[in-house]
Design a protein around this motif. Structure first.
Motif, PDB file in Angstrom:
ATOM      1  N   LEU A   1       0.834  -1.197   0.000  1.00 30.99           N
ATOM      2  CA  LEU A   1       0.000   0.000   0.000  1.00 30.99           C
ATOM      3  C   LEU A   1       0.869   1.247   0.000  1.00 30.99           C
ATOM      4  O   LEU A   1       1.821   1.352   0.787  1.00 30.99           O
ATOM      5  N   ASN A   2       0.556   2.212  -0.863  1.00 36.82           N
ATOM      6  CA  ASN A   2       1.225   3.508  -0.804  1.00 36.82           C
ATOM      7  C   ASN A   2       0.697   4.267   0.407  1.00 36.82           C
ATOM      8  O   ASN A   2      -0.518   4.395   0.593  1.00 36.82           O
ATOM      9  N   TYR A   3       1.634   4.765   1.203  1.00 39.56           N
ATOM     10  CA  TYR A   3       1.251   5.470   2.428  1.00 39.56           C
ATOM     11  C   TYR A   3       1.668   6.936   2.319  1.00 39.56           C
ATOM     12  O   TYR A   3       2.797   7.235   1.935  1.00 39.56           O
ATOM     13  N   PRO A   4       0.752   7.872   2.604  1.00 40.02           N
ATOM     14  CA  PRO A   4      -0.555   7.654   3.243  1.00 40.02           C
ATOM     15  C   PRO A   4      -1.753   7.601   2.298  1.00 40.02           C
ATOM     16  O   PRO A   4      -2.850   7.263   2.747  1.00 40.02           O
ATOM     17  N   GLU A   5      -1.600   7.939   1.020  1.00 37.31           N
ATOM     18  CA  GLU A   5      -2.795   8.220   0.222  1.00 37.31           C
ATOM     19  C   GLU A   5      -3.718   7.025   0.032  1.00 37.31           C
ATOM     20  O   GLU A   5      -4.947   7.190  -0.063  1.00 37.31           O
ATOM     21  N   GLN A   6      -3.182   5.803  -0.020  1.00 36.94           N
ATOM     22  CA  GLN A   6      -4.045   4.655  -0.271  1.00 36.94           C
ATOM     23  C   GLN A   6      -4.688   4.085   0.988  1.00 36.94           C
ATOM     24  O   GLN A   6      -5.467   3.132   0.908  1.00 36.94           O
ATOM     25  N   VAL A   7      -4.383   4.667   2.144  1.00 39.19           N
ATOM     26  CA  VAL A   7      -4.995   4.169   3.381  1.00 39.19           C
ATOM     27  C   VAL A   7      -5.968   5.178   3.984  1.00 39.19           C
ATOM     28  O   VAL A   7      -6.577   4.906   5.026  1.00 39.19           O
ATOM     29  N   VAL A   8      -6.123   6.317   3.323  1.00 39.93           N
ATOM     30  CA  VAL A   8      -7.032   7.340   3.833  1.00 39.93           C
ATOM     31  C   VAL A   8      -8.455   6.767   3.902  1.00 39.93           C
ATOM     32  O   VAL A   8      -8.982   6.228   2.924  1.00 39.93           O
ATOM     33  N   GLY A   9      -9.052   6.856   5.057  1.00 41.95           N
ATOM     34  CA  GLY A   9     -10.408   6.342   5.250  1.00 41.95           C
ATOM     35  C   GLY A   9     -10.448   4.882   5.642  1.00 41.95           C
ATOM     36  O   GLY A   9     -11.534   4.318   5.838  1.00 41.95           O
ATOM     37  N   TYR A  10      -9.281   4.252   5.755  1.00 40.45           N
ATOM     38  CA  TYR A  10      -9.229   2.837   6.121  1.00 40.45           C
ATOM     39  C   TYR A  10      -8.440   2.677   7.419  1.00 40.45           C
ATOM     40  O   TYR A  10      -7.213   2.815   7.437  1.00 40.45           O
ATOM     41  N   SER A  11      -9.136   2.397   8.491  1.00 39.41           N
ATOM     42  CA  SER A  11      -8.450   2.055   9.725  1.00 39.41           C
ATOM     43  C   SER A  11      -7.695   0.743   9.512  1.00 39.41           C
ATOM     44  O   SER A  11      -7.961   0.006   8.542  1.00 39.41           O
ATOM     45  N   ALA A  12      -6.802   0.418  10.409  1.00 38.97           N
ATOM     46  CA  ALA A  12      -6.053  -0.834  10.290  1.00 38.97           C
ATOM     47  C   ALA A  12      -7.005  -2.033  10.290  1.00 38.97           C
ATOM     48  O   ALA A  12      -6.854  -2.960   9.484  1.00 38.97           O
ATOM     49  N   ASP A  13      -7.981  -2.019  11.154  1.00 33.83           N
ATOM     50  CA  ASP A  13      -8.933  -3.133  11.223  1.00 33.83           C
ATOM     51  C   ASP A  13      -9.752  -3.253   9.936  1.00 33.83           C
ATOM     52  O   ASP A  13      -9.993  -4.360   9.438  1.00 33.83           O
ATOM     53  N   LYS A  14     -10.174  -2.109   9.413  1.00 35.67           N
ATOM     54  CA  LYS A  14     -10.956  -2.122   8.174  1.00 35.67           C
ATOM     55  C   LYS A  14     -10.117  -2.642   7.019  1.00 35.67           C
ATOM     56  O   LYS A  14     -10.614  -3.408   6.177  1.00 35.67           O
ATOM     57  N   MET A  15      -8.834  -2.260   6.964  1.00 37.15           N
ATOM     58  CA  MET A  15      -7.957  -2.731   5.896  1.00 37.15           C
ATOM     59  C   MET A  15      -7.712  -4.236   6.022  1.00 37.15           C
ATOM     60  O   MET A  15      -7.719  -4.956   5.019  1.00 37.15           O
ATOM     61  N   LYS A  16      -7.499  -4.707   7.234  1.00 39.95           N
ATOM     62  CA  LYS A  16      -7.294  -6.139   7.448  1.00 39.95           C
ATOM     63  C   LYS A  16      -8.504  -6.935   6.980  1.00 39.95           C
ATOM     64  O   LYS A  16      -8.373  -7.979   6.332  1.00 39.95           O
ATOM     65  N   THR A  17      -9.692  -6.442   7.295  1.00 42.20           N
ATOM     66  CA  THR A  17     -10.923  -7.116   6.889  1.00 42.20           C
ATOM     67  C   THR A  17     -11.035  -7.178   5.373  1.00 42.20           C
ATOM     68  O   THR A  17     -11.396  -8.214   4.801  1.00 42.20           O
ATOM     69  N   LEU A  18     -10.702  -6.062   4.727  1.00 40.96           N
ATOM     70  CA  LEU A  18     -10.786  -5.993   3.269  1.00 40.96           C
ATOM     71  C   LEU A  18      -9.795  -6.945   2.611  1.00 40.96           C
ATOM     72  O   LEU A  18     -10.121  -7.626   1.633  1.00 40.96           O
ATOM     73  N   LEU A  19      -8.594  -7.015   3.147  1.00 42.09           N
ATOM     74  CA  LEU A  19      -7.576  -7.923   2.613  1.00 42.09           C
ATOM     75  C   LEU A  19      -7.999  -9.379   2.813  1.00 42.09           C
ATOM     76  O   LEU A  19      -7.913 -10.197   1.882  1.00 42.09           O
ATOM     77  N   ASN A  20      -8.446  -9.707   4.011  1.00 41.20           N
ATOM     78  CA  ASN A  20      -8.856 -11.086   4.306  1.00 41.20           C
ATOM     79  C   ASN A  20     -10.004 -11.540   3.411  1.00 41.20           C
ATOM     80  O   ASN A  20     -10.051 -12.695   2.979  1.00 41.20           O
ATOM     81  N   LYS A  21     -10.907 -10.632   3.147  1.00 32.29           N
ATOM     82  CA  LYS A  21     -12.061 -10.948   2.295  1.00 32.29           C
ATOM     83  C   LYS A  21     -11.617 -11.389   0.909  1.00 32.29           C
ATOM     84  O   LYS A  21     -12.307 -12.186   0.252  1.00 32.29           O
ATOM     85  N   ASN A  22     -10.466 -10.879   0.466  1.00 35.45           N
ATOM     86  CA  ASN A  22      -9.985 -11.184  -0.879  1.00 35.45           C
ATOM     87  C   ASN A  22      -8.762 -12.102  -0.881  1.00 35.45           C
ATOM     88  O   ASN A  22      -8.032 -12.180  -1.880  1.00 35.45           O
ATOM     89  N   ASP A  23      -8.543 -12.797   0.231  1.00 37.57           N
ATOM     90  CA  ASP A  23      -7.439 -13.764   0.354  1.00 37.57           C
ATOM     91  C   ASP A  23      -6.079 -13.125   0.065  1.00 37.57           C
ATOM     92  O   ASP A  23      -5.214 -13.731  -0.585  1.00 37.57           O
ATOM     93  N   LEU A  24      -5.906 -11.905   0.548  1.00 36.08           N
ATOM     94  CA  LEU A  24      -4.664 -11.181   0.345  1.00 36.08           C
ATOM     95  C   LEU A  24      -3.996 -10.902   1.683  1.00 36.08           C
ATOM     96  O   LEU A  24      -4.661 -10.794   2.716  1.00 36.08           O
ATOM     97  N   GLU A  25      -2.666 -10.784   1.648  1.00 33.81           N
ATOM     98  CA  GLU A  25      -1.902 -10.398   2.834  1.00 33.81           C
ATOM     99  C   GLU A  25      -1.148  -9.109   2.540  1.00 33.81           C
ATOM    100  O   GLU A  25      -0.761  -8.848   1.393  1.00 33.81           O
ATOM    101  N   LEU A  26      -0.936  -8.321   3.575  1.00 34.10           N
ATOM    102  CA  LEU A  26      -0.152  -7.108   3.415  1.00 34.10           C
ATOM    103  C   LEU A  26       1.327  -7.446   3.539  1.00 34.10           C
ATOM    104  O   LEU A  26       1.771  -7.968   4.566  1.00 34.10           O
TER     105      LEU A  26
END
Length: 312
Positions: free
Chosen positions: A35-60
């Motif tokens: 993820l490019n930081y900070p612009e690609q995480v704006v509006g995404y808390s860490a928990d929200k990002m983790k949920t989104l990644l897990n939903k798509n079988d992706l890891e950071l």
């Protein structure tokens, strides 16, 4: 194989929606994200990002710093100490976010720490400031990896951390085990370096923390599909990644402007797997035997063998 690709290539055709981008990644069979930081995480808390990644079988894998707006005159090497301190804090914030989401690598490309004119900067002062800043980062988050991505120029006429040699000197002086190097294939071509040499040197020292794979003609950061402009250089580069047991992520830093981003990524996946199969077909041992002979004719025969043998 840990594979990821450039999010910014997909955003314009995905309504600038990360959830749609990640869904495309899942369909392509990718398994990691930077993820490019900070612009690609704006509006995404860490928990929200983790949920989104897990939903798509992706890891950071990690986050890549992007310094904009305030940093046009320099980032952590800025002569304005207030801005340099702000840039350093951004790196610390990136580390905190990366850890919270489950990543482990902070990629630092200093786009603006450089110069355009003679007598414009104090080289030694900037050097010392950069070394100290990286030491502070490394000590702030010793559980994470900080990876320096070098580039010879663009957007500045001269980047300060511009080459394999300067980066190696800096990593040595920083003297922290969690500070290493990200090699960008196109950036090395722009510097007229042989990418395989850097992969061998840094890989052998266990300082290779990241790979950005693409291709180009050496005059610009072309971001072409893998293996299209310099396939034999790419093949040698991949050989040294294998030789040194590189287990990190390979990130497709390619720029599909005319091409469909998903189709282009699919070709990158096919190409890297094909090149890896060529290495497997000949064998690491036999390749090393050719290298040990230090004979151009034998090296040419090896290239012919890669061309003549179709493992698929």
């Amino acid at each position: 194989m840990k594979l990821a690709t450039r999010i910014n290539s997909f955003l314009p055709t995905s309504d600038n929606d990360l959830s749609k981008v990640f869904n495309k990644f899942k369909k392509l069979g990718l398994n990691y994200v930077d993820l490019n930081y900070p612009e690609q995480v704006v509006g995404y808390s860490a928990d929200k990002m983790k949920t989104l990644l897990n939903k798509n079988d992706l890891e950071l894998n990690g986050v890549a710093l992007r310094f904009k707006e305030d940093y046009i005159s320099g980032e952590i090497g800025n002569s304005d100490q207030a801005i340099a301190t702000q840039a350093l804090q951004l790196c610390k914030d990136a580390a905190d976010y990366c850890r919270a989401v489950g990543g482990h690598t902070i990629t630092v490309w200093l786009a603006h720490d450089g110069f355009d004119y003679n007598f414009q900067i104090d080289y030694t002062a900037v050097w010392k400031q950069l070394v100290k800043s990286f030491q502070i980062m490394a000590d702030y988050a010793p559980d994470l990896k900080f990876s320096i991505e070098y580039k010879p120029f663009q957007p500045r006429a001269y980047a300060f951390i511009d080459s394999m040699g300067i980066t190696g000197m800096m990593v040595s002086e920083i003297n922290r085990k969690n500070v290493g190097v990200t090699l960008d294939y196109c950036h090395m071509l722009m510097k007229h370096e042989n990418p395989a040499m850097a992969a061998d040197i840094f890989g052998g020292r266990k300082q290779l923390f990241g790979i950005h794979l693409n291709d180009g003609y050496g005059l610009n950061d072309d971001g072409l599909m893998i293996g299209t402009a310099s396939p034999f250089k790419t093949l040698e580069f991949l050989y040294y990644l294998r030789k040194h047991n590189y287990e990190g992520m390979i990130y497709f830093d390619t720029f599909p402007v005319i091409e469909n981003a998903s189709d282009e990524c699919e070709q990158n996946i096919k190409m890297i797997k094909y090149l890896e199969s060529l290495i497997d077909h000949v064998g690491l041992g036999e390749i090393q035997q050719v290298i040990d002979q230090k004979d151009a004719i034998e090296a040419h025969k090896l290239l012919m063998r890669f061309l003549n043998n179709n493992p698929i």
